[in-house]
Design a protein around this motif. Structure first.
Motif, PDB file in Angstrom:
ATOM      1  N   VAL A 224       0.753  -1.133  -0.058  1.00  0.00           N
ATOM      2  CA  VAL A 224      -0.069  -0.142   0.021  1.00  0.00           C
ATOM      3  C   VAL A 224       0.871   1.315  -0.040  1.00  0.00           C
ATOM      4  N   GLY A 225       2.052   1.116   0.595  1.00  0.00           N
ATOM      5  CA  GLY A 225       2.853   2.377   0.812  1.00  0.00           C
ATOM      6  C   GLY A 225       3.325   2.628  -0.530  1.00  0.00           C
ATOM      7  N   ILE A 226       3.748   1.695  -1.361  1.00  0.00           N
ATOM      8  CA  ILE A 226       4.170   2.272  -2.558  1.00  0.00           C
ATOM      9  C   ILE A 226       3.475   2.861  -3.601  1.00  0.00           C
ATOM     10  N   GLN A 227       1.888   2.643  -3.279  1.00  0.00           N
ATOM     11  CA  GLN A 227       1.035   3.610  -3.880  1.00  0.00           C
ATOM     12  C   GLN A 227       1.321   4.972  -3.686  1.00  0.00           C
ATOM     13  N   ASN A 228       1.328   5.334  -2.580  1.00  0.00           N
ATOM     14  CA  ASN A 228       1.701   6.838  -2.024  1.00  0.00           C
ATOM     15  C   ASN A 228       3.002   7.261  -2.686  1.00  0.00           C
ATOM     16  N   PHE A 229       3.910   6.414  -2.452  1.00  0.00           N
ATOM     17  CA  PHE A 229       5.125   6.872  -3.147  1.00  0.00           C
ATOM     18  C   PHE A 229       5.127   7.239  -4.812  1.00  0.00           C
ATOM     19  N   ILE A 230       4.420   6.513  -5.477  1.00  0.00           N
ATOM     20  CA  ILE A 230       4.338   6.520  -6.938  1.00  0.00           C
ATOM     21  C   ILE A 230       3.547   7.908  -7.164  1.00  0.00           C
ATOM     22  N   GLY A 231       2.555   8.017  -6.227  1.00  0.00           N
ATOM     23  CA  GLY A 231       1.712   9.282  -6.296  1.00  0.00           C
ATOM     24  C   GLY A 231       2.639  10.371  -6.413  1.00  0.00           C
ATOM     25  N   GLN A 232       3.564  10.385  -5.357  1.00  0.00           N
ATOM     26  CA  GLN A 232       4.416  11.438  -4.868  1.00  0.00           C
ATOM     27  C   GLN A 232       5.419  11.821  -6.191  1.00  0.00           C
ATOM     28  N   TYR A 233       6.050  10.464  -6.491  1.00  0.00           N
ATOM     29  CA  TYR A 233       7.015  10.663  -7.604  1.00  0.00           C
ATOM     30  C   TYR A 233       6.508  10.693  -9.160  1.00  0.00           C
ATOM     31  N   MET A 234       5.213  11.198  -9.229  1.00  0.00           N
ATOM     32  CA  MET A 234       4.497  10.986 -10.371  1.00  0.00           C
ATOM     33  C   MET A 234       5.197  10.875 -11.926  1.00  0.00           C
ATOM     34  N   THR A 235       6.178  11.850 -12.045  1.00  0.00           N
ATOM     35  CA  THR A 235       6.991  11.824 -13.283  1.00  0.00           C
ATOM     36  C   THR A 235       8.283  11.360 -13.024  1.00  0.00           C
ATOM     37  N   ASP A 236       8.544  10.928 -11.908  1.00  0.00           N
ATOM     38  CA  ASP A 236      10.039  10.317 -11.905  1.00  0.00           C
ATOM     39  C   ASP A 236      10.117   9.140 -12.053  1.00  0.00           C
ATOM     40  N   TRP A 237      10.363   8.674 -13.256  1.00  0.00           N
ATOM     41  CA  TRP A 237      10.140   7.084 -13.514  1.00  0.00           C
ATOM     42  C   TRP A 237      11.592   6.443 -12.869  1.00  0.00           C
ATOM     43  N   GLY A 238      12.529   7.093 -12.780  1.00  0.00           N
ATOM     44  CA  GLY A 238      13.680   6.441 -11.906  1.00  0.00           C
ATOM     45  C   GLY A 238      13.285   6.073 -10.689  1.00  0.00           C
ATOM     46  N   ALA A 239      12.640   7.030  -9.757  1.00  0.00           N
ATOM     47  CA  ALA A 239      12.516   6.786  -8.327  1.00  0.00           C
ATOM     48  C   ALA A 239      11.220   5.683  -8.190  1.00  0.00           C
ATOM     49  N   ILE A 240      10.234   5.949  -9.247  1.00  0.00           N
ATOM     50  CA  ILE A 240       9.159   4.743  -9.254  1.00  0.00           C
ATOM     51  C   ILE A 240       9.764   3.569  -9.432  1.00  0.00           C
ATOM     52  N   GLY A 241      10.440   3.296 -10.485  1.00  0.00           N
ATOM     53  CA  GLY A 241      11.304   1.999 -10.632  1.00  0.00           C
ATOM     54  C   GLY A 241      11.968   1.437  -9.198  1.00  0.00           C
ATOM     55  N   ALA A 242      12.905   2.406  -8.803  1.00  0.00           N
ATOM     56  CA  ALA A 242      13.524   1.868  -7.588  1.00  0.00           C
ATOM     57  C   ALA A 242      12.460   1.521  -6.478  1.00  0.00           C
ATOM     58  N   THR A 243      11.308   2.226  -6.264  1.00  0.00           N
ATOM     59  CA  THR A 243      10.460   1.935  -5.296  1.00  0.00           C
ATOM     60  C   THR A 243       9.899   0.317  -5.454  1.00  0.00           C
ATOM     61  N   LEU A 244       9.557   0.090  -6.765  1.00  0.00           N
ATOM     62  CA  LEU A 244       9.021  -1.251  -7.128  1.00  0.00           C
ATOM     63  C   LEU A 244       9.976  -2.263  -6.894  1.00  0.00           C
ATOM     64  N   VAL A 245      11.289  -2.064  -7.402  1.00  0.00           N
ATOM     65  CA  VAL A 245      12.408  -3.039  -7.248  1.00  0.00           C
ATOM     66  C   VAL A 245      12.254  -3.473  -5.648  1.00  0.00           C
ATOM     67  N   ILE A 246      12.548  -2.445  -4.753  1.00  0.00           N
ATOM     68  CA  ILE A 246      12.310  -2.622  -3.410  1.00  0.00           C
ATOM     69  C   ILE A 246      11.373  -3.257  -2.979  1.00  0.00           C
ATOM     70  N   SER A 247      10.240  -3.139  -3.602  1.00  0.00           N
ATOM     71  CA  SER A 247       9.151  -3.961  -3.158  1.00  0.00           C
ATOM     72  C   SER A 247       9.112  -5.563  -3.422  1.00  0.00           C
ATOM     73  N   LEU A 248       9.688  -5.788  -4.492  1.00  0.00           N
ATOM     74  CA  LEU A 248       9.577  -7.077  -4.946  1.00  0.00           C
ATOM     75  C   LEU A 248      10.979  -7.820  -4.641  1.00  0.00           C
ATOM     76  N   LEU A 249      12.019  -7.385  -4.194  1.00  0.00           N
ATOM     77  CA  LEU A 249      13.394  -7.656  -4.121  1.00  0.00           C
ATOM     78  C   LEU A 249      13.002  -8.911  -2.836  1.00  0.00           C
ATOM     79  N   PRO A 250      12.637  -8.734  -1.778  1.00  0.00           N
ATOM     80  CA  PRO A 250      12.640  -9.841  -0.922  1.00  0.00           C
ATOM     81  C   PRO A 250      11.995 -11.106  -1.169  1.00  0.00           C
ATOM     82  N   ILE A 251      10.911 -11.114  -1.948  1.00  0.00           N
ATOM     83  CA  ILE A 251      10.434 -12.058  -2.609  1.00  0.00           C
ATOM     84  C   ILE A 251      11.254 -12.973  -3.491  1.00  0.00           C
ATOM     85  N   LEU A 252      11.942 -12.105  -4.320  1.00  0.00           N
ATOM     86  CA  LEU A 252      12.735 -12.761  -5.443  1.00  0.00           C
ATOM     87  C   LEU A 252      13.798 -13.435  -4.850  1.00  0.00           C
ATOM     88  N   ILE A 253      14.437 -12.707  -3.793  1.00  0.00           N
ATOM     89  CA  ILE A 253      15.462 -13.395  -3.242  1.00  0.00           C
ATOM     90  C   ILE A 253      15.077 -14.557  -2.444  1.00  0.00           C
TER      91      ILE A 253
END
Lengths: 273, 292
Positions: A224-253
């Motif tokens: 749910v938190g990444i939803q806020n983040f992505i709203g906040q960084y609306m046009t900053d694709w790099g930051a959105i990408g980093a947010t998503l990668v952080i959210s999926l990293l633990p499961i991937l590991i």
């Protein structure tokens, strides 16, 4: 089979693999790029300069709180689910009483209920007891809703345990608690690890309950938190990408280390249903 | 022995935590949903009993039926896509090197949260920078579609990530079932001169039919409950074009605070899901168990 045949088969499998993995690789690449490069450069080029600061930016932006909430809620719910499911499965499969088949049936009916049909009353129940915007509402809900599927995976294993174990234990004067905690539960370790993985995937990724029951930022989990983040960084694709990668990293590991358990868990939880 | 293992107190201690949780969290809310459906209620204030009005309104509500139609369309897409998954698993299970590795690659999207998948695919579908349109432009498509903003195609667009998300799951199930077929059967067919296609269609498929039927139920019922991805990706828009039953219910309750009406829709969602489950189970009921 001839050579051409194999080439065609591998081509089919390769196309599917590309379809499955390409969006994730692309995500990882743009999480390390600046906007200019994302918008102008080739989508699959390696970053010209690796902008790790995208990750630093979202981490300092407070994603750590969400991450920590996800970790503790996931872990506590897994412990409760595994314990209560093991106890109930033990009572149903190993102990002798009249209504055990009926009670088992109740749990299995629980598998068929869509969560959306019960979320409104759940919300008002939690509101009445003051558990709205309290992370324990999430822990309790995850525990309850994962019980049926967890018990289903456990059932087959419990049925195969030999009766002699309990007989020997009873003859030696062992109490039920000792028998369960010292003998039976340790014997179920292989299937418990499958259960932990399956519950981890469910809990880590869950969205609806957190989105409905939690309103304060400090209690939100990663999904749910990444939803806020992505709203906040609306046009900053790099930051959105980093947010998503952080959210999926633990499961991937977890998947890289325990892929066999994941495969086992997913197939046993699905086919038996 | 029997005395110890049938001690009523012990049984209660072991069964009650799970039973109470499931009772309080799953079964009581279900009954309450039906009950709230009879009320005019905004979630906080006083409830007013209005009988079946909410249910009657729901049955006459065009938006509800539209969302139900979208849910059923997703169910049809999902069922059709099982054929693709099955074909891929057949190839994968035909003694291909690296099958285990490929199977794990296919499974990765399944591990991600629907929210992350939704956000990722919003980017994939982005008209100017998404990889999808970049690829289409590369292949000479001059005016690639604005995927998520076009009401005529949004539902089909949303189906692509759904196809992507569940591919590994179904391939995994089919692969496991195919691997269980004894090799001797396949060898015997080969000696009799059956082609690979014939073996797949006439021998392997009937042998795993039980599993195929289970996946049909899973795909259809799963689609009727579908929510997260659509809620995050489009919010049911544009203009309700991608609204499904669960998202419509959620919106009524938690955005417009119409808890009574939302509950009625929630209860209908439950009824529809249960009826459909029973119907498909009947239709796909095993005439006889497969014997190897």
């Amino acid at each position: 089979m001839n050579r051409l045949g194999y080439i065609i088969l591998y081509l089919c499998l390769g196309v599917v693999a590309v379809f499955q993995i390409l969006p994730i690789i692309w995500l990882f690449l743009f999480s390390l790029k600046g906007n200019r490069e994302i918008f102008a450069g080739s989508p699959f080029a390696l970053p010209k300069e690796w902008k790790w600061e995208n990750y630093l930016k979202v981490w300092e932006g407070g994603i750590g709180t969400y991450f920590f909430n996800s970790v503790w809620i996931t872990v506590v719910a897994i412990v409760f689910t595994s314990l209560f499911a093991s106890m109930a499965t033990f009572a149903i499969t190993r102990m002798q009483w009249k209504f055990n088949k009926f009670v088992l049936g109740l749990f299995m009916v629980g598998l068929m209920i869509p969560i959306h049909s019960s979320i409104i009353p759940l919300f008002s129940m939690f509101l009445n007891v003051g558990l709205i915007d309290n992370p324990w509402s999430i822990v309790i809900t995850y525990t309850g809703y994962n019980l049926p599927i967890t018990m289903m995976i456990l059932l087959g294993f419990y049925y195969t345990l030999p009766r002699e174990i309990e007989e020997a234990a009873v003859i030696d004067g062992c109490s039920i608690h000792r028998m369960f905690f010292r003998i039976i539960l340790p014997m179920t370790t292989p299937v418990l690890s499958t259960i932990v993985i399956i519950n981890m995937i469910y809990n880590w990724n869950e969205f609806v309950f957190v989105n409905t029951f939690i309103s304060s930022d400090k209690y939100k989990t990663l999904t749910v938190g990444i939803q806020n983040f992505i709203g906040q960084y609306m046009t900053d694709w790099g930051a959105i990408g980093a947010t998503l990668v952080i959210s999926l990293l633990p499961i991937l590991i977890a998947f890289i280390f325990f892929s066999n358990k994941v495969v086992e868990g997913i197939s046993s939880s699905a086919v038996k249903g | 022995m029997n005395k110890v293992m049938s001690n009523k107190w012990m049984i209660a201690i072991y069964i009650l935590p799970a039973l109470l949780l499931v009772g309080i969290l799953i079964f009581i809310p279900l009954i309450l949903t039906a009950y709230y459906g009879l009320m005019d209620w905004n979630g906080i204030g006083a409830m007013e009993f209005i009988g079946l009005e909410n249910y009657i309104n729901a049955i006459q509500d065009k938006n509800f039926w539209d969302s139900a139609l979208h849910s059923f369309l997703l169910a049809i897409f999902s069922t059709l896509s099982l054929a693709i998954y099955l074909a891929v698993s057949m190839i994968l299970a035909s003694k291909i090197k690296g099958a285990d590795f490929l199977r794990k690659i296919y499974l990765i999207p399944m591990l991600l949260s629907s929210v992350a998948i939704a956000q990722l695919w919003i980017k994939v579908f982005n008209p100017t920078n998404g990889i999808l349109n970049r690829i289409l432009l590369f292949f000479g498509v001059e005016k690639p579609p604005i995927w998520l903003a076009n009401p005529d195609i949004v539902l089909y667009a949303i189906f692509i990530p759904i196809l992507w998300q569940y591919a590994g799951f179904y391939i995994l199930i089919y692969y496991a079932a195919l691997k269980n077929i004894p090799n001797s059967l396949i060898e015997a067919a080969k000696i009799d001169g059956a082609s690979p296609i014939q073996i797949a269609y006439k021998i392997k498929l009937p042998l795993i039919m039980g599993v195929v039927k289970v996946t049909i139920v899973l795909a259809i019922v799963g689609s009727l409950k579908y929510f997260d991805l659509i809620y995050v990706m489009t919010g049911g828009g544009p203009n309700g074009a991608s609204e499904v039953m669960a998202s419509y219910m959620y919106k009524l309750a938690f955005s417009t605070n119409d808890f009574g009406y939302g509950s009625a829709i929630g209860f209908l969602l439950l009824i529809i899901t249960l009826i459909v489950t029973v119907i498909i189970r009947r239709l796909t009921a095993n005439d006889e168990e497969v014997q190897y």
